[in-house]
Every structure is written in structure tokens, then in C-alpha cells.
Motif scaffolding. Structure first.
Motif, PDB file in Angstrom:
ATOM      1  N   UNK A  17      61.974  70.227  34.404  1.00 55.34           N
ATOM      2  CA  UNK A  17      62.099  69.652  33.069  1.00 55.34           C
ATOM      3  C   UNK A  17      60.951  70.058  32.166  1.00 55.34           C
ATOM      4  N   UNK A  18      59.716  69.976  32.691  1.00 58.73           N
ATOM      5  CA  UNK A  18      58.559  70.385  31.897  1.00 58.73           C
ATOM      6  C   UNK A  18      58.594  71.883  31.605  1.00 58.73           C
ATOM      7  N   UNK A  19      59.022  72.664  32.584  1.00 60.80           N
ATOM      8  CA  UNK A  19      59.089  74.114  32.389  1.00 60.80           C
ATOM      9  C   UNK A  19      60.060  74.460  31.257  1.00 60.80           C
ATOM     10  N   UNK A  20      61.182  73.778  31.202  1.00 61.62           N
ATOM     11  CA  UNK A  20      62.169  74.035  30.157  1.00 61.62           C
ATOM     12  C   UNK A  20      61.587  73.752  28.769  1.00 61.62           C
ATOM     13  N   UNK A  21      60.842  72.654  28.670  1.00 61.84           N
ATOM     14  CA  UNK A  21      60.233  72.281  27.394  1.00 61.84           C
ATOM     15  C   UNK A  21      59.169  73.296  26.990  1.00 61.84           C
ATOM     16  N   UNK A  79      39.432  75.789  32.343  1.00 63.21           N
ATOM     17  CA  UNK A  79      40.691  75.114  32.677  1.00 63.21           C
ATOM     18  C   UNK A  79      40.591  73.630  32.350  1.00 63.21           C
ATOM     19  N   UNK A  80      41.615  73.094  31.678  1.00 59.83           N
ATOM     20  CA  UNK A  80      41.669  71.676  31.338  1.00 59.83           C
ATOM     21  C   UNK A  80      42.800  71.014  32.103  1.00 59.83           C
ATOM     22  N   UNK A  81      42.599  69.767  32.498  1.00 62.68           N
ATOM     23  CA  UNK A  81      43.593  69.043  33.294  1.00 62.68           C
ATOM     24  C   UNK A  81      44.131  67.856  32.516  1.00 62.68           C
ATOM     25  N   UNK A  82      45.449  67.766  32.440  1.00 67.80           N
ATOM     26  CA  UNK A  82      46.146  66.609  31.882  1.00 67.80           C
ATOM     27  C   UNK A  82      46.822  65.879  33.033  1.00 67.80           C
ATOM     28  N   UNK A  83      46.477  64.631  33.231  1.00 64.81           N
ATOM     29  CA  UNK A  83      47.034  63.856  34.329  1.00 64.81           C
ATOM     30  C   UNK A  83      48.375  63.255  33.922  1.00 64.81           C
ATOM     31  N   UNK A  84      49.348  63.374  34.815  1.00 66.89           N
ATOM     32  CA  UNK A  84      50.664  62.770  34.610  1.00 66.89           C
ATOM     33  C   UNK A  84      50.713  61.460  35.369  1.00 66.89           C
ATOM     34  N   UNK A  85      51.103  60.390  34.680  1.00 68.38           N
ATOM     35  CA  UNK A  85      51.039  59.085  35.307  1.00 68.38           C
ATOM     36  C   UNK A  85      52.090  58.148  34.746  1.00 68.38           C
ATOM     37  N   UNK A  86      52.197  56.983  35.376  1.00 67.11           N
ATOM     38  CA  UNK A  86      52.963  55.877  34.818  1.00 67.11           C
ATOM     39  C   UNK A  86      51.941  54.794  34.500  1.00 67.11           C
ATOM     40  N   UNK A 107      54.835  60.128  32.456  1.00 66.07           N
ATOM     41  CA  UNK A 107      55.838  61.096  32.883  1.00 66.07           C
ATOM     42  C   UNK A 107      57.083  61.058  32.006  1.00 66.07           C
ATOM     43  N   UNK A 108      57.250  59.974  31.263  1.00 59.98           N
ATOM     44  CA  UNK A 108      58.397  59.867  30.362  1.00 59.98           C
ATOM     45  C   UNK A 108      58.047  60.289  28.940  1.00 59.98           C
ATOM     46  N   UNK A 109      57.022  61.114  28.801  1.00 66.95           N
ATOM     47  CA  UNK A 109      56.560  61.549  27.482  1.00 66.95           C
ATOM     48  C   UNK A 109      57.662  62.310  26.746  1.00 66.95           C
ATOM     49  N   UNK A 110      57.726  62.116  25.429  1.00 70.37           N
ATOM     50  CA  UNK A 110      58.674  62.865  24.610  1.00 70.37           C
ATOM     51  C   UNK A 110      58.276  64.343  24.596  1.00 70.37           C
ATOM     52  N   UNK A 111      59.255  65.234  24.527  1.00 64.27           N
ATOM     53  CA  UNK A 111      58.939  66.671  24.527  1.00 64.27           C
ATOM     54  C   UNK A 111      57.934  67.068  23.450  1.00 64.27           C
ATOM     55  N   UNK A 112      58.102  66.539  22.230  1.00 65.17           N
ATOM     56  CA  UNK A 112      57.180  66.898  21.142  1.00 65.17           C
ATOM     57  C   UNK A 112      55.763  66.430  21.449  1.00 65.17           C
ATOM     58  N   UNK A 113      55.625  65.240  22.047  1.00 65.72           N
ATOM     59  CA  UNK A 113      54.300  64.729  22.397  1.00 65.72           C
ATOM     60  C   UNK A 113      53.682  65.536  23.530  1.00 65.72           C
ATOM     61  N   UNK A 114      54.503  66.003  24.444  1.00 68.81           N
ATOM     62  CA  UNK A 114      54.003  66.845  25.530  1.00 68.81           C
ATOM     63  C   UNK A 114      53.406  68.136  24.980  1.00 68.81           C
TER      64      UNK A 114
END
Length: 229
Positions: A17-21, A79-86, A107-114
Motif C-alpha cells: 500500500x505504501x509502495x503504491x502511494x 538517513x532519516x527514520x519515520x516510525x509507523x505506529x498506532x 499506520x492509517x495515515x492519509x496518502x497526502x499526509x504520508x
């Protein structure tokens, strides 16, 4: 310049899903995919990665330790790290920030916000909105402030102006927000922030926030300080 993103998550559907965005967005591309933290660290060395989207819970090596290894490696300084979380149940976000993560996303972030988040972090900023910062720290305050921790001696090297800006950074304000509030240029703010990071040995703004709370410079319930105070 194209921003290259490494996807680190043990769930293939989430990576897809993230790859597609990301691949659909101009100026962004996926540099690689990792199913665990160990693979993420290895791929950072073998691919030209700018930003890692890092899940916390992964097999073999979790996202916190993977983040720590990436951020501590001088060869991966860019390299910068963005953590994916709930946000509601992930008790490890602060640990990830302490390990060197530049911010966090649900993890439910909107595509534009990602997409915005990736660009912000790749540009050297930290993804810490005022709302998210206050909410996160309010919940994990027992983890990041300990009575046994002595005040960081390097804080004595921070000037009055740098301290003023540090407190605003700790509240989650961006350089532009701070510049408008203090009636100075964003470049001036950035210069002060960079000098403060050097003095406090902080990798980025996210670590400045952690330092501010660890040393009791600001509390989650504090109102924004008035300019000049």
C-alpha cells in the motif's frame, strides 16, 4: 532530487500500500523493502536510502533497535527514520525517538499526509506537530522524565535565545511557526536550532524535544511561552 524511501514492515500488504502511494508521487521512489529490522539496517547500507518508514514490531530485530543502529552509524548520517505506529496502544514511540527517529506516523495515515511527512523529514525537519507532541508526551511522560536523571550539563552552553527557540521546538512548532512568532526569518531560526543541536549533541529536532522533556524544561500542560520569556 528524488527522495528514496525504504519500507520496513513485516506485513507485505502494508508495504504494498505504501509502495503504491510513494511510486505514484513525483519526486519519490521506493528504494527497497524490508520484512524485519535486520534487513532494514542491511538495506540502508546497500541502497541509497533517504527516509525509512519503520514499523516498530518486527521479527528478528524490532524497529527500535533497527532505528538505533541506523542513527548511530556515521555511514548512514543522511538517513532519516519515520516510525509507523498506532498512537492508541504503541508504548514504544518515545523509545524510538530516543533511538534517533525523526518523527512518527499512524499506520492509517492519509496518502497526502504520508507524502508530506516523507518530504518534511527528508528536508531535515522533524515530524512533530503540536497536537501529536503534547498527546504523545502526556501519555509517556513517565518514560522520558526520571527523577534520577541529572540536568544535562551542556544546557549551560545554550544561549537565552537558543533556549527560547528550544522551548518552542519542544512544543512542536516548525521553523516557520517560530519565525512568525518571534518576528525573525526562518533561516535565523534554523541557525539557532542547528547550533543548539550541536551543543546538545542532538541528531535532529525530535531529539531536542526528548531532551527538553527529560530535563524538565517543559511539561505537556504548559502553554506556549510568550516571546521574550
Amino acid at each position: 532530487m528524488t527522495i528514496r524511501v525504504l519500507l520496513a514492515d513485516d506485513q507485505a500488504l502494508i508495504r504494498a500500500g505504501f509502495k503504491m502511494i510513494i511510486d505514484a508521487e513525483s519526486g519519490l521512489e521506493v528504494a527497497g523493502e524490508a520484512a524485519d529490522g535486520r534487513e532494514a539496517v542491511d538495506l540502508c547500507h546497500t541502497t541509497r536510502t533517504d527516509v525509512v518508514l519503520m514499523d516498530i514490531r518486527m521479527p528478528h530485530l524490532d524497529g527500535i533497535e533497527a532505528t538505533r543502529r541506523i542513527c548511530a552509524d556515521e555511514r548512514l548520517a543522511g538517513v532519516r527514520v519515520l516510525v509507523l505506529t498506532t498512537f492508541d496502544n504503541d508504548d514504544n514511540v518515545v523509545l524510538a525517538l530516543q533511538a534517533g527517529a525523526s518523527g512518527f506516523l499512524g499506520k492509517n495515515v492519509d496518502p497526502a499526509d504520508l507524502v508530506t511527512a516523507i518530504r518534511v523529514v527528508a528536508d531535515g525537519e522533524a515530524l512533530l506537530s503540536p497536537r501529536a507532541t503534547r498527546g504523545l508526551v502526556s501519555r509517556f511522560i513517565h518514560q522520558i522524565r526520571s527523577p534520577a536523571v541529572r540536568r544535562l550539563p551542556a544546557l549551560d552552553l545554550v544561549t537565552e535565545r537558543e533556549m527560547e527557540i528550544l522551548l518552542l521546538v519542544a512544543h512542536g512548532l516548525s521553523n516557520d511557526d517560530i519565525a512568525r512568532r518571534l518576528h525573525v526569518s526562518p533561516l535565523t531560526v534554523k541557525t539557532h536550532v542547528n547550533r543548539t543541536m550541536i551543543k546538545l549533541n542532538a541528531r535532529d529536532r525530535a531529539q531536542l524535544v526528548v531532551i527538553a522533556y527529560q530535563n524538565d524544561l517543559v511539561r505537556p500542560t504548559d502553554a506556549l511561552p510568550e516571546p521574550g520569556r
